[in-house]
Write an enzyme that holds these catalytic residues in place. Structure first.
Site, PDB file in Angstrom:
ATOM      1  N   LYS A  23      34.760  49.034  37.958  1.00  0.00           N
ATOM      2  CA  LYS A  23      36.165  48.930  37.547  1.00  0.00           C
ATOM      3  C   LYS A  23      36.321  47.854  36.479  1.00  0.00           C
ATOM      4  O   LYS A  23      36.970  48.068  35.457  1.00  0.00           O
ATOM      5  CB  LYS A  23      37.027  48.566  38.760  1.00  0.00           C
ATOM      6  CG  LYS A  23      38.415  48.075  38.399  1.00  0.00           C
ATOM      7  CD  LYS A  23      39.209  47.636  39.609  1.00  0.00           C
ATOM      8  CE  LYS A  23      38.946  46.229  40.083  1.00  0.00           C
ATOM      9  NZ  LYS A  23      39.731  45.165  39.431  1.00  0.00           N
ATOM     10  N   ASN A  24      35.730  46.682  36.727  1.00  0.00           N
ATOM     11  CA  ASN A  24      35.968  45.559  35.820  1.00  0.00           C
ATOM     12  C   ASN A  24      35.200  45.673  34.511  1.00  0.00           C
ATOM     13  O   ASN A  24      35.341  44.829  33.629  1.00  0.00           O
ATOM     14  CB  ASN A  24      35.677  44.227  36.520  1.00  0.00           C
ATOM     15  CG  ASN A  24      36.754  43.914  37.550  1.00  0.00           C
ATOM     16  OD1 ASN A  24      37.818  44.543  37.563  1.00  0.00           O
ATOM     17  ND2 ASN A  24      36.481  42.969  38.422  1.00  0.00           N
ATOM     18  N   CYS A 118      49.778  36.082  41.138  1.00  0.00           N
ATOM     19  CA  CYS A 118      49.516  37.223  42.008  1.00  0.00           C
ATOM     20  C   CYS A 118      49.012  36.680  43.327  1.00  0.00           C
ATOM     21  O   CYS A 118      48.904  35.463  43.501  1.00  0.00           O
ATOM     22  CB  CYS A 118      48.526  38.185  41.375  1.00  0.00           C
ATOM     23  SG  CYS A 118      46.874  37.549  41.350  1.00  0.00           S
ATOM     24  N   ARG A 123      46.724  32.248  38.142  1.00  0.00           N
ATOM     25  CA  ARG A 123      46.078  33.048  37.109  1.00  0.00           C
ATOM     26  C   ARG A 123      46.796  33.037  35.754  1.00  0.00           C
ATOM     27  O   ARG A 123      47.288  34.072  35.285  1.00  0.00           O
ATOM     28  CB  ARG A 123      45.870  34.487  37.613  1.00  0.00           C
ATOM     29  CG  ARG A 123      45.078  34.510  38.891  1.00  0.00           C
ATOM     30  CD  ARG A 123      44.791  35.893  39.359  1.00  0.00           C
ATOM     31  NE  ARG A 123      43.769  36.566  38.576  1.00  0.00           N
ATOM     32  CZ  ARG A 123      43.415  37.826  38.770  1.00  0.00           C
ATOM     33  NH1 ARG A 123      44.001  38.535  39.701  1.00  0.00           N
ATOM     34  NH2 ARG A 123      42.480  38.376  38.026  1.00  0.00           N
ATOM     35  N   ASP A 306      34.733  37.842  44.057  1.00  0.00           N
ATOM     36  CA  ASP A 306      35.112  39.196  44.484  1.00  0.00           C
ATOM     37  C   ASP A 306      34.316  39.686  45.698  1.00  0.00           C
ATOM     38  O   ASP A 306      34.593  40.769  46.219  1.00  0.00           O
ATOM     39  CB  ASP A 306      34.938  40.199  43.331  1.00  0.00           C
ATOM     40  CG  ASP A 306      35.992  40.022  42.258  1.00  0.00           C
ATOM     41  OD1 ASP A 306      37.018  39.372  42.517  1.00  0.00           O
ATOM     42  OD2 ASP A 306      35.792  40.545  41.142  1.00  0.00           O
ATOM     43  N   ARG A 398      42.869  50.712  44.196  1.00  0.00           N
ATOM     44  CA  ARG A 398      42.764  50.135  42.850  1.00  0.00           C
ATOM     45  C   ARG A 398      41.301  49.965  42.440  1.00  0.00           C
ATOM     46  O   ARG A 398      41.000  49.976  41.255  1.00  0.00           O
ATOM     47  CB  ARG A 398      43.435  48.759  42.806  1.00  0.00           C
ATOM     48  CG  ARG A 398      44.922  48.822  42.997  1.00  0.00           C
ATOM     49  CD  ARG A 398      45.528  47.473  42.799  1.00  0.00           C
ATOM     50  NE  ARG A 398      45.172  46.933  41.478  1.00  0.00           N
ATOM     51  CZ  ARG A 398      45.598  45.774  41.021  1.00  0.00           C
ATOM     52  NH1 ARG A 398      46.387  45.030  41.742  1.00  0.00           N
ATOM     53  NH2 ARG A 398      45.237  45.350  39.822  1.00  0.00           N
TER      54      ARG A 398
END
Ligand code: EPU
Length: 418
Positions: A23-24, A118, A123, A306, A398
């Site tokens: 994803k990233n 968030c 951030r 993560d 997500r």
């Protein structure tokens, strides 16, 4: 009612599972397509909510995106129709700020909503903005939006502190079309940054040192089309390795690249898992009971923030005390309260979590708060005695492609309820 996952725990997972594309990596690679009027073909694009969000954002900016099936997307922005990333998209996905660099570089103008905080922390994007200002952009804040303008960006020396992943990516995309040479110091070294550099190079950019902490970019006049296969998701792969370890199972993850996850593999071994590493596969055989170990999150090649929540789920069952120190985000322990509802004994003091291992978790209704926190609750549920219901699974959607199907194939009892 948002969907939930219902998990009957206690089955050791066995078999093989594929890691999807990262994803990233997919998100910045898609943004890079804004830098040219030629087509960019991305292969292996994961079917994720965040990918759909960035697709919508790019289409709003003028991109035509063709889905050729089997994860192949063709992105082409012959002409930019807009230069604005609206608040509703940026607030659902912070990675939207990565259109800033490409938009200013290509059209000299961008208007991007400020993302705000968030669940995992404040951030800010101050380093993205400072870097763009160093490249000659004029930055103005206006009613919650950042406006950046430049007739043409020019090279400069940028020092990032702290290291920022999307900041490095945003500035790299801005610098490729700038006049002259840019140096990004203390650059993020994540494999996803390197993957972006690989695509940009195929498009004609001149980049040296991506993957190291100093990246040098020689600006070019224009970029062309390219075709690129996205690298596998090291966080998804790591999550499946923990799933094997936490259930005392035997799981082989295909598309897992060991040198993309050195610290996670080291900690899994310290926790008693047996690993067998192939060229793009990793097999994990889980211990009867995990051993305690301490870890500190850090930018790559350190232990990925993560993977912190997932590893905490594993260490929560260890035979002894572990300490996890989170240095990347200030508020990334939202999963602790939920794991405690399942019987975990964890206390937090500032950015440290002290985990006193318990012999088992007990299934419970729990609530997901962010993507990786949700993954840790699913992992705890797989190991728990009884039924766990993880609500708000939209967080998982997500970043994890077909999670329940993949875990189901490994023997987990997991189903989605609406
Ligand atoms: N920071 C600043 N100023 C900035 C930018 C960052 O102070 O201008 C700080 C942040 O507040 C944080 C630290 O720098 O304390 C590192 O943040 P970074 O910018 O590296 O995070 P990010 O680029 O916004 C990416 C991933 C995250 C991952 C982090 C850290 C993407 C799209 N997102 O975020 O992934 O946690 O790097 O590795 O690449 C996830 O996938 O669940 C996720 C949150």
């Amino acid at each position: 009612m948002p969907a939930s996952l219902v998990i009957e725990g206690g089955t050791p997972l066995r078999g093989e599972v594929w890691a999807s594309a990262a994803k990233n990596a997919a998100l910045p690679l898609m943004c890079a397509s804004l830098l040219t009027d030629a087509p960019i073909v991305l292969e292996n694009v994961p079917d994720l909510a965040d990918v759909a969000t960035i697709q919508k954002l790019l289409e709003g900016l003028g991109a035509e995106i063709g889905d050729e099936g089997s994860g192949r997307l063709t992105l082409r922005t012959e002409r930019l129709r807009s230069h604005e990333a609206p608040y509703d998209l940026v607030s659902t996905m912070r990675a939207s700020v990565m259109v800033l660099g490409p938009l200013v570089a290509r059209s000299g103008r961008a208007r991007v909503a400020l993302p705000g905080g968030c669940a995992i922390g404040l951030r800010p994007i101050d380093l993205h903005l400072k870097g763009l200002a160093t490249l000659g952009a004029e930055i103005v804040l206006d009613q919650g939006y950042v406006e950046a303008r430049a007739s043409r960006l020019r090279g400069g020396r940028i020092h990032l502190d702290p290291v920022t992943v999307t900041g490095t990516e945003n500035l790299m995309m801005a610098a490729v079309l700038a006049e002259g040479t840019t140096a990004i110091e203390n650059a993020a070294r994540e494999p996803e940054v390197e993957d972006l550099a690989r695509l940009l190079e195929k498009m004609g950019a001149k980049i040296h040192g991506a993957g190291s902490s100093r990246i040098e970019i020689e600006g070019v006049e224009a970029l062309g089309g390219a075709r690129h296969r996205i690298l596998p998701d090291r966080i998804e792969a790591g999550t499946y390795l923990v799933a094997g370890a936490i259930t005392g199972g035997d799981v082989t993850v295909r598309g897992a690249i060991a040198h993309h996850m050195p610290a996670v593999l080291e900690k899994l071994e310290e926790a008693g898992a047996i690993l067998e590493v192939g060229s793009d596969t990793i097999r994990v055989v889980g211990p009867d009971r995990p051993r305690p170990t301490d870890l500190v999150t850090a930018p790559f090649p350190g232990f990925a923030t993560d993977m912190q929540a997932q590893m905490m789920a594993l260490l929560g069952l260890a035979d002894g005390e572990s300490v996890i120190t989170e240095t990347v985000f200030e508020n990334r322990f939202m999963h602790v309260a939920e794991l405690r509802r399942m019987g975990a004994q964890i206390v937090t003091e500032g950015n440290r979590a002290v985990i006193r291992g318990v012999p088992r978790y007990l299934g419970a209704p729990v609530m997901a708060t962010d993507l990786r926190a949700s993954a840790s609750l699913v992992l705890a549920g797989l190991a728990a005695t009884g039924t766990t219901v993880v609500s708000r699974v939209y967080h998982l959607d997500r970043g994890y492609e077909r999670l329940e199907e993949k875990l189901g194939k490994l023997g987990a009892s997991i189903r989605r309820e609406r």
